[in-house]
Write a protein that holds these residues in place. Structure first.
Motif, PDB file in Angstrom:
ATOM      1  N   LEU A 265      38.659  44.812  37.575  1.00  0.00           N
ATOM      2  CA  LEU A 265      39.877  44.117  37.171  1.00  0.00           C
ATOM      3  C   LEU A 265      39.789  42.633  37.494  1.00  0.00           C
ATOM      4  O   LEU A 265      40.081  41.778  36.652  1.00  0.00           O
ATOM      5  N   ARG A 266      39.388  42.311  38.710  1.00  0.00           N
ATOM      6  CA  ARG A 266      39.270  40.908  39.108  1.00  0.00           C
ATOM      7  C   ARG A 266      38.229  40.177  38.266  1.00  0.00           C
ATOM      8  O   ARG A 266      38.425  39.019  37.878  1.00  0.00           O
ATOM      9  N   ASN A 267      37.123  40.852  37.961  1.00  0.00           N
ATOM     10  CA  ASN A 267      36.079  40.240  37.143  1.00  0.00           C
ATOM     11  C   ASN A 267      36.581  39.935  35.731  1.00  0.00           C
ATOM     12  O   ASN A 267      36.340  38.854  35.186  1.00  0.00           O
ATOM     13  N   LEU A 268      37.278  40.909  35.142  1.00  0.00           N
ATOM     14  CA  LEU A 268      37.785  40.698  33.783  1.00  0.00           C
ATOM     15  C   LEU A 268      38.833  39.595  33.777  1.00  0.00           C
ATOM     16  O   LEU A 268      38.878  38.763  32.870  1.00  0.00           O
ATOM     17  N   LEU A 269      39.658  39.557  34.787  1.00  0.00           N
ATOM     18  CA  LEU A 269      40.673  38.516  34.894  1.00  0.00           C
ATOM     19  C   LEU A 269      40.027  37.142  35.074  1.00  0.00           C
ATOM     20  O   LEU A 269      40.483  36.139  34.513  1.00  0.00           O
ATOM     21  N   SER A 285      29.554  27.090  27.815  1.00  0.00           N
ATOM     22  CA  SER A 285      29.289  27.210  26.387  1.00  0.00           C
ATOM     23  C   SER A 285      29.557  28.645  25.966  1.00  0.00           C
ATOM     24  O   SER A 285      29.635  29.557  26.794  1.00  0.00           O
ATOM     25  N   ALA A 286      29.699  28.869  24.653  1.00  0.00           N
ATOM     26  CA  ALA A 286      29.946  30.231  24.163  1.00  0.00           C
ATOM     27  C   ALA A 286      28.830  31.172  24.600  1.00  0.00           C
ATOM     28  O   ALA A 286      29.082  32.287  25.053  1.00  0.00           O
ATOM     29  N   ARG A 291      27.255  35.748  28.142  1.00  0.00           N
ATOM     30  CA  ARG A 291      26.321  36.321  29.121  1.00  0.00           C
ATOM     31  C   ARG A 291      27.042  36.596  30.444  1.00  0.00           C
ATOM     32  O   ARG A 291      26.788  37.614  31.102  1.00  0.00           O
ATOM     33  N   TYR A 292      27.929  35.684  30.809  1.00  0.00           N
ATOM     34  CA  TYR A 292      28.685  35.852  32.053  1.00  0.00           C
ATOM     35  C   TYR A 292      29.596  37.078  31.974  1.00  0.00           C
ATOM     36  O   TYR A 292      29.688  37.855  32.919  1.00  0.00           O
ATOM     37  N   LYS A 296      29.476  40.388  34.310  1.00  0.00           N
ATOM     38  CA  LYS A 296      30.621  40.782  35.124  1.00  0.00           C
ATOM     39  C   LYS A 296      31.086  42.208  34.818  1.00  0.00           C
ATOM     40  O   LYS A 296      31.541  42.929  35.699  1.00  0.00           O
ATOM     41  N   ILE A 297      30.992  42.600  33.548  1.00  0.00           N
ATOM     42  CA  ILE A 297      31.453  43.931  33.173  1.00  0.00           C
ATOM     43  C   ILE A 297      30.392  45.004  33.454  1.00  0.00           C
ATOM     44  O   ILE A 297      30.684  46.070  33.966  1.00  0.00           O
ATOM     45  N   ASP A 298      29.137  44.678  33.132  1.00  0.00           N
ATOM     46  CA  ASP A 298      28.072  45.662  33.306  1.00  0.00           C
ATOM     47  C   ASP A 298      27.609  45.772  34.749  1.00  0.00           C
ATOM     48  O   ASP A 298      27.078  46.795  35.189  1.00  0.00           O
ATOM     49  N   ASN A 299      27.799  44.672  35.507  1.00  0.00           N
ATOM     50  CA  ASN A 299      27.380  44.665  36.924  1.00  0.00           C
ATOM     51  C   ASN A 299      28.537  44.172  37.783  1.00  0.00           C
ATOM     52  O   ASN A 299      28.529  43.040  38.269  1.00  0.00           O
ATOM     53  N   PRO A 300      29.578  44.976  37.936  1.00  0.00           N
ATOM     54  CA  PRO A 300      30.807  44.504  38.584  1.00  0.00           C
ATOM     55  C   PRO A 300      30.649  44.070  40.028  1.00  0.00           C
ATOM     56  O   PRO A 300      31.533  43.424  40.563  1.00  0.00           O
TER      57      PRO A 300
END
Length: 302
Positions: A265-269, A285-286, A291-292, A296-300
């Motif tokens: 949750l914190r990562n997505l936020l 950059s896009a 990549r970030y 963050k989602i795949d390696n929380p």
């Protein structure tokens, strides 16, 4: 977003800046040409509306020989069959797991695009309809990642890049496995000028920032269950002012209960906050932002 908002003014300012090269001449052999009569019948005389906005509406359709589909009206091309035909040629060349696949088109009383069916309707339906089973946290995370993957493909890996994209819960569709599919994508945009090959750098950067901003708003919708329509001012203020303490849990969608991972949750936020900031002052950059997000989602734990 509400008419007159800063984002809307930005969109109106940059529409017409892009001049994608036309595709090679020739027939659209990979999609079907539907008759207006067949589409009118399949949509119940255009009564089965999924969503509607200033640029057109989307309808549920059931064809006698082709089954269920999504039909999208595109008002911008009603006065130019030639431009609409070029749009169909370009859209037919897009292939990505998180884009709604183009099945066919119709040029007649209306400019209409026919897409593959989506069994579970729109993301908005699932966030706002109390009669539907709430989306669990893992599904919401999967939707955010899927939409980001589609945008990465459109902006960075497609030639020409696609900068006319609308990202919100109304036009993010969900298939039978709740895989997200973007349904509002276009090459030629909303202005009367669609020819040439000029891509002013400032226009490209502005449109890219706006798309990233919309992605951030979608992430906030997934977290809070609240609509971002009308510009989402309350959501923006919250994400800009929140601190990594107990306050971040106050606006979490009650439908989630305690069924979420706090670190995810914190990562997505955190990513949503970067996306929101990107509209006015790009932080990444896009390419780096995508990549970030994936990291963050795949390696929380990172």
């Amino acid at each position: 977003m509400a008419a007159g908002s800063g984002a809307d003014r930005l969109i109106r300012k940059i529409h017409g800046c892009f001049r994608p090269p036309p595709p090679p001449p020739g027939p659209v052999s990979f999609v079907r040409h539907y008759s207006y009569k067949d589409i009118k019948k399949a949509t119940g005389s255009f009564c089965r509306i999924i969503y509607s906005d200033a640029h057109g509406a989307a309808y549920r359709a059931n064809f006698d020989d082709a089954g269920l589909a999504l039909v999208k009206e595109v008002k911008e091309f009603d006065q130019s069959n030639e431009v609409f035909y070029r749009e169909v040629q370009l859209l037919g060349r897009l292939h990505h797991r998180h884009l709604l696949a183009l099945r066919g088109f119709c040029m007649g009383q209306k400019s209409l695009l026919v897409f593959d069916n989506v069994e579970n309707g729109s993301l908005k339906d699932h966030l706002n309809d109390p009669l539907r089973t709430p989306l669990n946290w893992r599904t919401r995370l999967q939707i955010a990642n899927g939409v980001a993957a589609a945008l990465e493909y459109l902006l960075l890996f497609n030639d020409p890049p696609v900068y006319h994209v609308s990202v919100n819960s109304s036009n993010v569709m969900l298939d039978e496995n709740f895989i997200a599919k973007l349904s509002d994508v276009g090459f030629l945009g909303y202005s009367g000028n669609h020819t040439g090959t000029t891509h002013p750098k400032d226009c490209i950067e502005a449109e890219s920032r706006n798309i990233i901003f919309q992605l951030g708003m979608l992430m906030l919708e997934l977290i809070t269950g609240q609509s971002s329509e009308g510009g989402g001012a309350n959501l923006i203020q919250w994400v800009q002012e929140y601190h990594l303490g107990s306050s971040i849990y106050k606006l979490i969608d009650p439908d989630l209960g305690n069924d979420y991972d706090s670190r995810e949750l914190r990562n997505l936020l955190e990513v949503a906050r970067l996306c929101i900031k990107s509209r006015d002052k790009p932080v990444l950059s896009a390419a780096r932002l995508f990549r970030y997000l994936q990291k963050k989602i795949d390696n929380p734990v990172s």
